[in-house]
Design a protein around this motif. Structure first.
Motif, PDB file in Angstrom:
ATOM      1  N   GLN A   4      47.743  48.148  48.227  1.00 16.62           N
ATOM      2  CA  GLN A   4      47.538  47.241  46.725  1.00 16.62           C
ATOM      3  C   GLN A   4      47.763  48.674  46.048  1.00 16.62           C
ATOM      4  N   SER A   5      48.906  48.304  44.524  1.00 22.66           N
ATOM      5  CA  SER A   5      49.249  49.183  43.696  1.00 22.66           C
ATOM      6  C   SER A   5      47.067  49.165  43.219  1.00 22.66           C
ATOM      7  N   PRO A   6      47.393  51.142  42.701  1.00 25.17           N
ATOM      8  CA  PRO A   6      46.602  51.986  42.350  1.00 25.17           C
ATOM      9  C   PRO A   6      46.827  52.124  40.878  1.00 25.17           C
ATOM     10  N   LEU A   8      46.826  48.577  39.348  1.00 25.99           N
ATOM     11  CA  LEU A   8      45.801  47.439  38.382  1.00 25.99           C
ATOM     12  C   LEU A   8      44.274  48.634  38.862  1.00 25.99           C
ATOM     13  N   SER A   9      44.265  46.925  37.423  1.00 24.69           N
ATOM     14  CA  SER A   9      42.376  47.537  37.087  1.00 24.69           C
ATOM     15  C   SER A   9      41.997  46.561  37.913  1.00 24.69           C
ATOM     16  N   ALA A  10      40.402  46.489  38.588  1.00 26.40           N
ATOM     17  CA  ALA A  10      39.225  45.942  39.298  1.00 26.40           C
ATOM     18  C   ALA A  10      39.173  44.647  38.681  1.00 26.40           C
ATOM     19  N   ASP A  11      38.767  44.601  37.184  1.00 26.95           N
ATOM     20  CA  ASP A  11      38.786  43.490  36.793  1.00 26.95           C
ATOM     21  C   ASP A  11      40.314  42.444  37.353  1.00 26.95           C
ATOM     22  N   TYR A  12      41.177  42.671  36.947  1.00 29.11           N
ATOM     23  CA  TYR A  12      42.515  42.503  37.337  1.00 29.11           C
ATOM     24  C   TYR A  12      42.465  41.812  38.947  1.00 29.11           C
ATOM     25  N   ARG A  13      42.613  41.947  39.507  1.00 24.90           N
ATOM     26  CA  ARG A  13      42.095  42.734  41.244  1.00 24.90           C
ATOM     27  C   ARG A  13      41.391  41.124  41.083  1.00 24.90           C
ATOM     28  N   ALA A  14      40.490  41.554  40.571  1.00 22.11           N
ATOM     29  CA  ALA A  14      39.187  40.416  40.878  1.00 22.11           C
ATOM     30  C   ALA A  14      39.172  39.179  40.051  1.00 22.11           C
ATOM     31  N   GLU A  15      40.428  39.000  39.367  1.00 22.78           N
ATOM     32  CA  GLU A  15      40.722  37.559  39.103  1.00 22.78           C
ATOM     33  C   GLU A  15      41.307  37.187  39.958  1.00 22.78           C
ATOM     34  N   ASP A  16      40.306  35.888  40.280  1.00 17.68           N
ATOM     35  CA  ASP A  16      40.595  34.873  41.404  1.00 17.68           C
ATOM     36  C   ASP A  16      40.867  32.812  41.286  1.00 17.68           C
ATOM     37  N   ARG A  17      41.070  32.771  41.031  1.00 16.50           N
ATOM     38  CA  ARG A  17      41.696  30.934  40.856  1.00 16.50           C
ATOM     39  C   ARG A  17      41.289  30.147  42.173  1.00 16.50           C
ATOM     40  N   GLY A  18      41.419  30.860  43.158  1.00 15.68           N
ATOM     41  CA  GLY A  18      40.976  30.441  44.565  1.00 15.68           C
ATOM     42  C   GLY A  18      40.053  29.349  44.815  1.00 15.68           C
ATOM     43  N   PRO A  19      37.974  29.624  44.668  1.00 17.82           N
ATOM     44  CA  PRO A  19      37.054  29.299  44.796  1.00 17.82           C
ATOM     45  C   PRO A  19      37.285  27.523  44.294  1.00 17.82           C
ATOM     46  N   LEU A  20      37.801  28.348  42.855  1.00 18.96           N
ATOM     47  CA  LEU A  20      38.614  26.655  42.169  1.00 18.96           C
ATOM     48  C   LEU A  20      39.067  25.383  42.781  1.00 18.96           C
ATOM     49  N   GLY A  85      48.523  41.914  43.084  1.00 16.88           N
ATOM     50  CA  GLY A  85      47.045  42.712  43.716  1.00 16.88           C
ATOM     51  C   GLY A  85      47.309  42.618  45.218  1.00 16.88           C
ATOM     52  N   LEU A  86      48.236  41.781  45.678  1.00 19.49           N
ATOM     53  CA  LEU A  86      47.779  41.259  47.568  1.00 19.49           C
ATOM     54  C   LEU A  86      48.412  41.922  48.077  1.00 19.49           C
ATOM     55  N   THR A  87      47.869  42.330  49.294  1.00 18.95           N
ATOM     56  CA  THR A  87      48.945  43.354  50.502  1.00 18.95           C
ATOM     57  C   THR A  87      49.963  42.461  51.601  1.00 18.95           C
ATOM     58  N   SER A 243      57.452  31.654  38.642  1.00 18.49           N
ATOM     59  CA  SER A 243      56.832  32.644  37.769  1.00 18.49           C
ATOM     60  C   SER A 243      56.778  33.723  38.754  1.00 18.49           C
ATOM     61  N   PRO A 244      56.930  34.923  38.527  1.00 16.63           N
ATOM     62  CA  PRO A 244      56.749  36.132  39.200  1.00 16.63           C
ATOM     63  C   PRO A 244      55.398  36.248  39.696  1.00 16.63           C
ATOM     64  N   ASP A 245      53.959  36.010  39.271  1.00 19.51           N
ATOM     65  CA  ASP A 245      53.085  35.901  39.913  1.00 19.51           C
ATOM     66  C   ASP A 245      52.715  34.662  40.162  1.00 19.51           C
ATOM     67  N   VAL A 246      53.374  34.660  41.272  1.00 20.54           N
ATOM     68  CA  VAL A 246      53.302  32.576  41.928  1.00 20.54           C
ATOM     69  C   VAL A 246      52.482  32.380  42.356  1.00 20.54           C
ATOM     70  N   THR A 247      51.309  33.392  43.103  1.00 23.69           N
ATOM     71  CA  THR A 247      50.104  32.917  43.910  1.00 23.69           C
ATOM     72  C   THR A 247      49.340  32.695  42.672  1.00 23.69           C
ATOM     73  N   PHE A 248      49.397  33.221  41.845  1.00 18.05           N
ATOM     74  CA  PHE A 248      48.425  32.893  40.738  1.00 18.05           C
ATOM     75  C   PHE A 248      48.823  32.021  39.445  1.00 18.05           C
ATOM     76  N   ASP A 249      49.749  31.799  39.246  1.00 17.96           N
ATOM     77  CA  ASP A 249      50.277  30.458  38.649  1.00 17.96           C
ATOM     78  C   ASP A 249      50.247  29.681  39.203  1.00 17.96           C
ATOM     79  N   THR A 250      50.476  28.820  40.612  1.00 16.99           N
ATOM     80  CA  THR A 250      50.472  28.012  41.451  1.00 16.99           C
ATOM     81  C   THR A 250      49.261  27.267  41.649  1.00 16.99           C
ATOM     82  N   ALA A 251      48.169  27.889  40.911  1.00 19.04           N
ATOM     83  CA  ALA A 251      47.008  27.736  41.828  1.00 19.04           C
ATOM     84  C   ALA A 251      46.808  25.847  40.882  1.00 19.04           C
ATOM     85  N   ASP A 252      47.233  25.959  39.754  1.00 12.81           N
ATOM     86  CA  ASP A 252      47.313  24.608  38.781  1.00 12.81           C
ATOM     87  C   ASP A 252      48.105  23.096  39.699  1.00 12.81           C
ATOM     88  N   LEU A 253      48.905  23.965  39.911  1.00 12.49           N
ATOM     89  CA  LEU A 253      50.004  23.259  40.569  1.00 12.49           C
ATOM     90  C   LEU A 253      49.500  22.504  41.934  1.00 12.49           C
TER      91      LEU A 253
END
Length: 399
Positions: A4-6, A8-20, A85-87, A243-253
């Motif tokens: 992963q990119s070094p 990126l902040s820890a908070d940015y990496r931890a932001e996760d909509r997956g459980p929702l 933030g993903l491998t 979106s370039p951040d496709v895994t994060f932004d498509t959660a709502d879709l």
């Protein structure tokens, strides 16, 4: 496996909509399944017969759960988290699973339209041209929405370059085409849902019944308008496909796509659940193959001494229906006719016997043989144009 990119902040990496995503789609899917099971209980146990619309609903429910399963697995691999933030392995699996989940998800809101059409054609008995129109529109919407995933999976050459980042020198087109087509297909789907929700109201409007009864029937048959609202809101999330951040932004879709299918499935189940309401309210229910289930007054503990039956709407019975031109055509008996009898006056749920409980021996000898029957013969006069006179019950106006 790429690191992963070094930066990126820890908070940015931890932001996760997956459980929702997982919580919402599983909850909605659970509610949808309860409605489907209730529908199958009514049709399979109480009515002892499944119709074409029931099989459409079963296919839709299975498609919905396949989409839910893929989406949950995609969330485990990182869908809902920021893409950078993903491998490399997480990116590949998340995109593949979410992209594949859109196929059964689309089926979950496209197939129920056929169930609604089958129910309305059997219940409202539209004209032949209108039946053909309803089936053709539903089929057209199915073809339109299926084209979307096909365009998505042919974005790159080779196709696996869409999710496999180890492919060398892939040729991919801009995602704008996918977004535009998705917006078009979602709009077509929403319009079809709206039409199927409004059409019964236009028919019921011509019935000479109270406003309360009309409102109850319109709500039962027009609940699909709720899925129209979900579909409209979903279109506002379609830009996330580019979106370039496709895994994060498509959660709502993902959430709203599953919700659209589940809402439409629930809406298709509501109109046929009245027999279950009778069972839960303590009414004794008996099914008659020739005329659908019959409802009896009183609770299941046997306290009620006299049986009751519905005051049947003559337009919904076996026999004839009157068209605009005054001509009649045969209409088969239909177990779903009880749907349009559920808002009848409660006073009609009980009948008093026309025969005295006790008669003397002399009376018996002088009394004609009278047999009670549930058959009702309904006659009404026509004016010179062949239409019922003003103030009389007119029945359905076939569109």
């Amino acid at each position: 496996m790429a690191a992963q990119s070094p930066s990126l902040s820890a908070d940015y990496r931890a932001e996760d909509r997956g459980p929702l995503v997982t919580t919402v789609i599983c909850s909605v899917g659970g509610v949808m399944t309860l409605f489907v099971l209730a529908r199958l209980y009514v049709r399979g146990i109480l009515m002892r017969k499944l119709f074409a619309d029931d099989y459409f609903i079963i296919i839709s429910m299975i498609s919905s759960w396949v989409a839910i399963g893929m989406s949950v697995e995609g969330a485990k691999w990182g869908n809902g988290r920021h893409f950078d933030g993903l491998t490399l392995e997480e990116k590949s699996n998340a995109i593949l699973l979410v992209s594949a989940s859109f196929i059964p998800a689309i089926m979950s809101f496209a197939v129920p339209k056929f169930a609604v059409v089958a129910l309305l054609c059997r219940l409202l008995n539209p004209a032949r041209w209108h039946r053909i129109l309803l089936w053709c529109l539903s089929s057209l919407v199915l073809v339109i929405v299926i084209i979307g995933p096909l365009l998505h999976f042919t974005t790159c050459k080779p196709a696996r370059a869409l999710w496999d980042f180890t492919v060398k020198n892939p040729v991919c087109r801009a995602p704008d085409l996918i977004v535009k087509w998705s917006f078009f297909s979602a709009s077509c789907s929403a319009l079809m849902d709206l039409y199927l929700a409004v059409y019964p109201s236009t028919v019921l409007y011509n019935l000479q019944i109270t406003r309360l009864k009309k409102l109850a029937l319109c709500v039962a048959l027009g609940f699909g308008s709720a899925s129209t609202g979900v579909a409209i809101y979903k279109t506002t999330r379609l830009n996330s496909l580019a979106s370039p951040d496709v895994t994060f932004d498509t959660a709502d879709l993902v959430i709203w796509t599953i919700c659209e299918g589940s809402t439409l499935i629930i809406a298709a189940c509501i109109p046929v659940l009245q027999p279950l309401v009778d069972v839960l309210s303590g009414k004794r229910v008996q099914y008659d193959q020739s005329s659908g289930y019959k409802r009896y007054g009183g609770s299941s503990d046997g306290k009620s001494a006299s049986s009751s039956s519905h005051r049947h709407n003559p337009e919904l019975e076996s026999g004839t229906t009157t068209t605009h031109s005054g001509r009649s055509r045969l209409r088969p008996q239909n177990p779903d006719d009880d749907l349009l009898r559920t808002v009848e006056d409660k006073a009609a749920d009980s009948q008093e016997s026309i025969l005295p409980e006790k008669t003397s021996h002399a009376d018996k000898g002088a009394t004609a043989n009278i047999t009670r029957t549930d058959e009702v013969k309904v006659e009404y006069d026509h004016d010179t144009a062949g239409m019922p006179k003003k103030g009389q019950w007119r029945g359905f106006q076939n569109l």
